[in-house]
Scaffold this motif. Structure first.
Motif, PDB file in Angstrom:
ATOM      1  N   ALA A  57     -14.070 -36.519 -83.610  1.00 38.98           N
ATOM      2  CA  ALA A  57     -13.174 -36.042 -82.554  1.00 38.98           C
ATOM      3  C   ALA A  57     -13.672 -36.506 -81.203  1.00 38.98           C
ATOM      4  O   ALA A  57     -14.879 -36.585 -80.970  1.00 38.98           O
ATOM      5  N   PRO A  58     -12.779 -36.835 -80.289  1.00 35.88           N
ATOM      6  CA  PRO A  58     -13.210 -37.287 -78.973  1.00 35.88           C
ATOM      7  C   PRO A  58     -13.890 -36.177 -78.198  1.00 35.88           C
ATOM      8  O   PRO A  58     -13.600 -34.999 -78.368  1.00 35.88           O
ATOM      9  N   ALA A 109     -21.515 -48.569 -81.052  1.00 35.38           N
ATOM     10  CA  ALA A 109     -21.820 -47.331 -80.333  1.00 35.38           C
ATOM     11  C   ALA A 109     -21.180 -47.339 -78.950  1.00 35.38           C
ATOM     12  O   ALA A 109     -20.669 -46.314 -78.480  1.00 35.38           O
ATOM     13  N   ALA A 110     -21.204 -48.481 -78.273  1.00 33.99           N
ATOM     14  CA  ALA A 110     -20.605 -48.593 -76.935  1.00 33.99           C
ATOM     15  C   ALA A 110     -19.104 -48.366 -76.991  1.00 33.99           C
ATOM     16  O   ALA A 110     -18.523 -47.722 -76.109  1.00 33.99           O
ATOM     17  N   GLU A 111     -18.451 -48.890 -78.026  1.00 35.76           N
ATOM     18  CA  GLU A 111     -17.009 -48.660 -78.191  1.00 35.76           C
ATOM     19  C   GLU A 111     -16.708 -47.169 -78.243  1.00 35.76           C
ATOM     20  O   GLU A 111     -15.742 -46.695 -77.616  1.00 35.76           O
ATOM     21  N   LEU A 112     -17.514 -46.436 -78.984  1.00 40.30           N
ATOM     22  CA  LEU A 112     -17.283 -44.998 -79.130  1.00 40.30           C
ATOM     23  C   LEU A 112     -17.574 -44.248 -77.839  1.00 40.30           C
ATOM     24  O   LEU A 112     -16.773 -43.422 -77.382  1.00 40.30           O
ATOM     25  N   MET A 113     -18.718 -44.516 -77.227  1.00 38.85           N
ATOM     26  CA  MET A 113     -19.119 -43.741 -76.044  1.00 38.85           C
ATOM     27  C   MET A 113     -18.200 -43.989 -74.859  1.00 38.85           C
ATOM     28  O   MET A 113     -17.878 -43.059 -74.115  1.00 38.85           O
ATOM     29  N   ALA A 115     -15.164 -44.543 -74.963  1.00 43.40           N
ATOM     30  CA  ALA A 115     -13.906 -43.852 -75.244  1.00 43.40           C
ATOM     31  C   ALA A 115     -14.068 -42.336 -75.248  1.00 43.40           C
ATOM     32  O   ALA A 115     -13.108 -41.605 -75.502  1.00 43.40           O
ATOM     33  N   GLY A 116     -15.297 -41.849 -75.000  1.00 37.48           N
ATOM     34  CA  GLY A 116     -15.527 -40.420 -74.964  1.00 37.48           C
ATOM     35  C   GLY A 116     -15.837 -39.807 -76.311  1.00 37.48           C
ATOM     36  O   GLY A 116     -15.780 -38.585 -76.459  1.00 37.48           O
ATOM     37  N   PRO A 143     -14.830 -39.147 -70.528  1.00 38.73           N
ATOM     38  CA  PRO A 143     -15.438 -40.484 -70.504  1.00 38.73           C
ATOM     39  C   PRO A 143     -15.977 -40.886 -69.136  1.00 38.73           C
ATOM     40  O   PRO A 143     -16.892 -41.701 -69.035  1.00 38.73           O
ATOM     41  N   SER A 144     -15.389 -40.319 -68.066  1.00 41.46           N
ATOM     42  CA  SER A 144     -15.901 -40.523 -66.696  1.00 41.46           C
ATOM     43  C   SER A 144     -16.003 -41.992 -66.309  1.00 41.46           C
ATOM     44  O   SER A 144     -16.927 -42.396 -65.624  1.00 41.46           O
TER      45      SER A 144
END
Length: 428
Positions: A57-58, A109-113, A115-116, A143-144
């Motif tokens: 979940a985001p 990991a960067a793709e996920l982070m 995107a929040g 996600p900021s």
């Protein structure tokens, strides 16, 4: 294992049928018991970065999300965020396949982070016998506008390391020693760098922390820098921020919306030499210590003469508005704006993306504060180097600053889709 188009590095293919990379933590336990899974995590293996079969979940709404995929990496022409966590890494493995696998894991990991989402199976709810995949401090945060930008240092291409020496771009040169440099080796260089920018400092720190954790056993942080209060704007409509000396910083920066200027001065062209760097850029990072206490005792007129702008409006000498075209000859020959201007440096132009920093005080009670200077350009030899040579030799500001850290990196093009990864073309 033979090479193929999906995995040209020769690294083991960890892709699952559904397109997610790597086995789940539960699958590893099923293969060899808890000892195998815990060992893989401790070694920083693929399990630390993979996404499980069930989508997580985001963390928060995606309204403040910057797209990760594209021809260029985000975090260069992107509107500058408020916070920075920059880290340079040494690669500790000698195995090329393990390095390529790490870059793939970091990309996922960067793709996920950005995107929040949390990394892998998240920060809780997993197996009690294993550490969580995500460190958890960004749970519940938006996600900021997080962006993650990676670069490769000259040392990564050293002969005898990873077989990349013939792929080192000509433009990835070691910076010369400039007059006045007092560089600390422990704050300079690095095989890899990751620039994390976000509007929330905890989101930026979380991103670097997770990547460092995933890289355990293959990388180690060489040095890092936190920054705040962006000191240059890449969007014309934004108010120009101020540096720690109180002056507006970045008035005439390259705009992230000016495609023609970016193509000319920032993005590497197809004919620039190294095909794998096409649509990438080159980054210079400099830690600049400001002698704040000395500066604060300087008269206002001297401060304005040193910069070549007034302190209130930010207007160039003899002009009324900040964005008025400067008349360079009206400034002192030693004025910072005059010496840094493209007209003084045969048109040399860089995209500046700096942040202020304060790292406590030194042994004499003085603030360890200044500017963490980040500059992107198409070629370091025609960008940062001529500008810094001009400044190092004649800039009146040198009395109040000192360059104490330095690094240069080749920043590859962006990740175009879910099958792509940071630096893939370098290993092809």
């Amino acid at each position: 294992m033979s090479q193929d188009a999906r995995n040209p590095s020769g690294a083991p293919d960890r892709s699952s049928p559904d397109g997610h990379h790597g086995p789940s933590r539960r699958a590893l336990l099923g293969w060899g018991g808890s000892g195998l899974a815990l060992g893989a995590v401790a070694a920083g293996g693929a399990v630390a970065a993979v996404r499980s079969e069930g989508a997580t979940a985001p963390v928060g709404p995606s309204g403040a999300e910057v797209p990760f995929h594209g021809p260029h990496q985000a975090g260069i022409a992107t509107a500058v965020q408020d916070r920075l966590h920059f880290a340079a890494f040494d690669v500790t493995t000698q195995d090329r396949a393990r390095l390529a696998a790490l870059l793939q894991e970091w990309t996922r990991a960067a793709e996920l982070m950005t995107a929040g989402h949390p990394v892998g199976e998240g920060a809780y709810g997993g197996l009690p016998e294993a550490p969580p995949d995500d460190t958890g401090e960004a749970l519940g945060l938006k996600p900021s506008r997080l962006t993650l930008t990676i670069g490769f240092g000259p040392s990564l291409f050293a002969k005898g390391r990873f077989g990349l020496e013939d792929r080192r771009p000509e433009a990835l040169v070691e910076l010369p020693k400039f007059p006045g440099d007092n560089l600390d080796a422990s704050r300079s260089g690095g095989d890899l760098c990751v620039q994390a920018c976000a509007d929330d400092p905890q989101v930026a720190v979380h991103a670097i922390r997770n990547l460092a954790r995933i890289g355990m056993g293959r990388t180690a942080i060489r040095w890092s820098q936190l920054g705040f209060g962006k000191t240059s704007s890449t969007t014309p409509e934004e108010q120009t921020p101020r540096n720690m000396m109180g002056f507006k910083d970045g008035t005439r920066n390259v705009s992230g919306t000016d495609a023609a200027a970016l193509k000319k001065h920032v993005w590497v062209g197809e004919r620039d030499g190294s095909g794998w760097m096409s649509a990438g850029s080159y980054l210079v990072a400099r830690r600049i210590r400001m002698h704040i206490e000395t500066w604060d005792r300087a008269p206002l007129q001297e401060q304005e003469d040193i910069f070549g702008r007034d302190k209130g409006e930010g207007a160039p000498v003899g002009k009324a508005k900040e964005r008025d075209e400067p008349f360079l000859k009206a400034m002192l020959p030693s004025a910072h704006v005059r010496l840094a201007h493209p007209d003084t440096n045969d048109g040399a132009t860089i995209l500046r993306r700096g942040y202020s920093f304060t790292d406590g005080t030194d042994g004499l009670g003085r603030l360890d504060a200044g500017l963490f200077f980040l500059a992107y350009q198409r070629d370091v030899r025609t960008g940062f180097i001529p500008v810094q040579r001009s400044l190092a030799a004649h800039d009146a500001l040198n009395e109040y600053i000192q360059h104490v850290g330095s690094a240069v990196f080749a920043v590859p093009p962006g990740v175009r889709d879910k099958d792509d990864w940071w630096g893939r073309a370098l290993f092809s």
